[in-house]
Design a protein around this motif. Structure first.
Motif, PDB file in Angstrom:
ATOM      1  N   GLY A  61       2.728   5.716  -6.166  1.00 22.65           N
ATOM      2  CA  GLY A  61       2.717   5.520  -7.647  1.00 22.65           C
ATOM      3  C   GLY A  61       3.122   4.628  -8.225  1.00 22.65           C
ATOM      4  O   GLY A  61       3.238   4.216  -9.620  1.00 22.65           O
ATOM      5  N   TRP A  62       3.581   3.616  -7.594  1.00 25.02           N
ATOM      6  CA  TRP A  62       4.223   2.161  -8.198  1.00 25.02           C
ATOM      7  C   TRP A  62       3.074   1.316  -8.142  1.00 25.02           C
ATOM      8  O   TRP A  62       2.123   1.153  -7.445  1.00 25.02           O
ATOM      9  CB  TRP A  62       5.412   1.726  -7.047  1.00 25.02           C
ATOM     10  N   ASP A  74       0.780  -1.181  -0.147  1.00 22.17           N
ATOM     11  CA  ASP A  74      -0.049   0.008   0.058  1.00 22.17           C
ATOM     12  C   ASP A  74       0.909   1.339  -0.018  1.00 22.17           C
ATOM     13  O   ASP A  74       0.674   2.110  -0.634  1.00 22.17           O
ATOM     14  CB  ASP A  74      -1.055  -0.148   1.147  1.00 22.17           C
ATOM     15  N   VAL A  75       1.876   1.144   0.735  1.00 16.80           N
ATOM     16  CA  VAL A  75       2.911   2.413   0.805  1.00 16.80           C
ATOM     17  C   VAL A  75       3.191   2.673  -0.845  1.00 16.80           C
ATOM     18  O   VAL A  75       3.274   3.751  -0.958  1.00 16.80           O
ATOM     19  CB  VAL A  75       4.270   2.249   1.701  1.00 16.80           C
ATOM     20  N   TYR A  76       3.838   1.590  -1.574  1.00 17.86           N
ATOM     21  CA  TYR A  76       4.297   1.840  -2.524  1.00 17.86           C
ATOM     22  C   TYR A  76       3.254   2.161  -3.825  1.00 17.86           C
ATOM     23  O   TYR A  76       3.536   2.828  -4.710  1.00 17.86           O
ATOM     24  CB  TYR A  76       5.103   0.580  -3.148  1.00 17.86           C
TER      25      TYR A  76
END
Length: 51
Positions: free
Chosen positions: A27-28, A21-23
């Motif tokens: 935008g990844w 979720d962080v990535y």
């Protein structure tokens, strides 16, 4: 058939979900591919799905 493969899948997926979720927020594009292999060497269905 090995025991606890489905439980191992859920535990691993939950373990890495926050990181994914962080990535995604950065935008990844991310995917979580879990690989479970039992103590007798039996690969779970998720292995064949990943391939």
């Amino acid at each position: 058939m090995e025991e606890r493969i489905e439980e191992a899948y859920e535990l691993k997926k939950a373990k890495y979900q926050d990181l994914a979720d962080v990535y995604r927020d950065r935008g990844w594009r991310t995917w979580i591919f879990t690989v479970e292999v039992g103590c007798r060497g039996f690969p779970s269905q998720s292995v064949w799905t990943m391939f």
